[in-house]
Enzyme design. Structure first.
Site, PDB file in Angstrom:
ATOM      1  CG  ASP A   1      -1.874   1.232   1.178  1.00 40.21           C
ATOM      2  OD1 ASP A   1      -2.429   1.530   0.099  1.00 40.21           O
ATOM      3  OD2 ASP A   1      -2.049   1.900   2.214  1.00 40.21           O
ATOM      4  CB  SER A   2       0.179   4.755  -0.862  1.00 39.96           C
ATOM      5  OG  SER A   2      -0.989   4.876  -0.081  1.00 39.96           O
TER       6      SER A   2
ATOM      7  CD  GLU B   1       0.095   7.032   5.357  1.00 40.44           C
ATOM      8  OE1 GLU B   1       1.294   7.046   5.668  1.00 40.44           O
ATOM      9  OE2 GLU B   1      -0.573   5.976   5.238  1.00 40.44           O
TER      10      GLU B   1
ATOM     11  CB  CYS C   1      -9.500   4.606  -0.015  1.00 41.84           C
ATOM     12  SG  CYS C   1      -7.920   5.054   0.737  1.00 41.84           S
ATOM     13  CB  THR C   2      -6.840  -0.279   1.784  1.00 38.65           C
ATOM     14  OG1 THR C   2      -5.686   0.437   1.312  1.00 38.65           O
ATOM     15  CG2 THR C   2      -7.298  -1.256   0.725  1.00 38.65           C
ATOM     16  CG  HIS C   3      -5.167   5.002   4.026  1.00 35.66           C
ATOM     17  ND1 HIS C   3      -4.566   4.459   2.918  1.00 35.66           N
ATOM     18  CD2 HIS C   3      -4.157   5.557   4.770  1.00 35.66           C
ATOM     19  CE1 HIS C   3      -3.252   4.667   2.984  1.00 35.66           C
ATOM     20  NE2 HIS C   3      -2.978   5.331   4.104  1.00 35.66           N
TER      21      HIS C   3
ATOM     22  N   GLY D   1      -3.106   9.318  -3.887  1.00 32.54           N
ATOM     23  CA  GLY D   1      -4.391   9.711  -4.475  1.00 32.54           C
ATOM     24  C   GLY D   1      -4.392  11.052  -5.175  1.00 32.54           C
TER      25      GLY D   1
ATOM     26  CB  THR E   1      -4.750   5.059  -5.327  1.00 32.77           C
ATOM     27  OG1 THR E   1      -5.693   5.533  -4.354  1.00 32.77           O
ATOM     28  CG2 THR E   1      -4.333   6.199  -6.221  1.00 32.77           C
TER      29      THR E   1
ATOM     30  CB  CYS F   1      -2.936   0.570  -2.742  1.00 34.37           C
ATOM     31  SG  CYS F   1      -2.945   2.313  -3.191  1.00 34.37           S
TER      32      CYS F   1
HETATM   33  N1  DGL Z   1      -4.896   3.036   0.644  1.00 38.31           N
HETATM   34  C1  DGL Z   1      -4.799   3.696  -0.648  1.00 38.31           C
HETATM   35  C2  DGL Z   1      -6.031   3.308  -1.461  1.00 38.31           C
HETATM   36  O1  DGL Z   1      -6.613   2.262  -1.202  1.00 38.31           O
HETATM   37  C3  DGL Z   1      -4.591   5.151  -0.420  1.00 38.31           C
HETATM   38  C4  DGL Z   1      -4.008   5.833  -1.583  1.00 38.31           C
HETATM   39  C5  DGL Z   1      -3.302   7.116  -1.282  1.00 38.31           C
HETATM   40  O2  DGL Z   1      -2.152   7.051  -0.841  1.00 38.31           O
HETATM   41  O3  DGL Z   1      -3.879   8.187  -1.530  1.00 38.31           O
HETATM   42  O4  DGL Z   1      -6.413   3.990  -2.382  1.00 38.31           O
END
Ligand code: DGL
Length: 270
Positions: free
Chosen positions: A7-8, A162, A194-196, A40, A72, A70
């Site tokens: 993930d990012s 973050e 979004c996984t966040h 994103g 994105t 992720c």
């Molecule tokens: N967790 C990422 C997703 O699922 C976040 C992307 C980001 O860094 O903006 O999209």
């Protein structure tokens, strides 16, 4: 060998938690590109380059199968990676398809023509890059007809998470839900694309109201991976230790991960 999870930043940990519960014997290596989050707000080329670099790092750890936890990266880079870049002895899988299969009540690999489904009004919450890609609507159109999707680009939420700023993240989630409800007052379902966002799931549910079914990806992806590894056991890792890698400052990333996941997580430099 192990399975790689990318993930990012911290969001993929929500997926990793579900994966380790569903597949306790599989070692997972997590890679958070925290130094470059959020993705994103980046261009598709930028997301492609960063995601390829992270995937190569996971291949170097012996992970022949990498899950892009992720949306994105799955939306903006995965198709191009699979078509132009991934060698035949490696696999890179995304998190979009299991979610859409659940929403459209389909089984894995059901390639029948699109049909009417029960849910007609769907709210999609995702990053600006995911919303701009329209990947969700494209995948949905292969499987369902007559579904009205209203997408809300949730600027700022990933950044706030973050930064470890839960108060700001909550305020932003509430304002994004309000903005969406002005355009679609009565969604039947909401997708946390979004996984966040599962880290803020209670806030989304509260702001949407109890009548809205909130879909998040973690358990759906875990089921899909379990199924995949049954069919392709050569991609199942053995022997390696699970670990957490980051491009950010390991001590800071470990603290934020521990805060959000509410269990001790220790990252090391990627
Ligand atoms: N967790 C990422 C997703 O699922 C976040 C992307 C980001 O860094 O903006 O999209």
């Amino acid at each position: 060998m192990a399975v790689g999870v990318f993930d990012s930043g911290l969001g993929g940990l929500t997926v990793l938690d579900a994966l380790t519960k569903r597949l306790p014997d599989v070692p997972f290596i997590y890679f958070g590109d925290n130094a470059h989050a959020p993705y994103g707000v980046r261009t598709a080329d930028d997301i492609f380059a960063l995601t390829c670099a992270a995937t190569e790092r996971l291949w170097a750890e012996g992970c022949n199968l990498v899950i892009l936890a992720c949306n994105t990266a799955s939306a903006a880079a995965l198709k191009r990676m699979q078509e132009t870049w991934v060698p035949s002895d490696k696999r890179v899988l995304g998190v979009f398809v299991p979610l859409i299969e659940a929403l459209t009540e389909r089984q894995w690999g059901d390639n029948s023509p699109p049909r009417e489904v029960a849910v007609k009004h769907v709210a999609l919450f995702a990053t600006p890059a995911t919303v701009a890609s329209r990947a969700f609507q494209r995948e949905l159109a292969f499987r369902a007809i007559g579904v009205d999707v209203e997408a809300q680009p949730c600027g700022g939420v990933v950044d706030a998470i973050e930064q470890g700023d839960e108060i700001l993240a909550e305020a932003l989630v509430r304002s994004h839900v309000e903005a969406l409800k002005r355009r679609m007052p009565n969604p039947e379902a909401a997708i946390l694309g979004c996984t966040h966002y599962p880290l803020m799931e209670k806030v989304f549910q509260d702001a949407l109201g109890a009548g809205v079914r909130v879909y998040s990806q973690a358990n759906l992806v875990a089921e899909s991976l379990a199924d995949y590894l049954t069919r392709r056991p050569e991609f199942r890792g053995t022997g390696a230790q699970s670990k957490f890698l980051t491009t950010g400052v390991p001590a800071q990333v470990s603290n934020k991960a521990t805060q959000f996941l509410r269990r001790k997580i220790t990252f090391q430099a990627a």
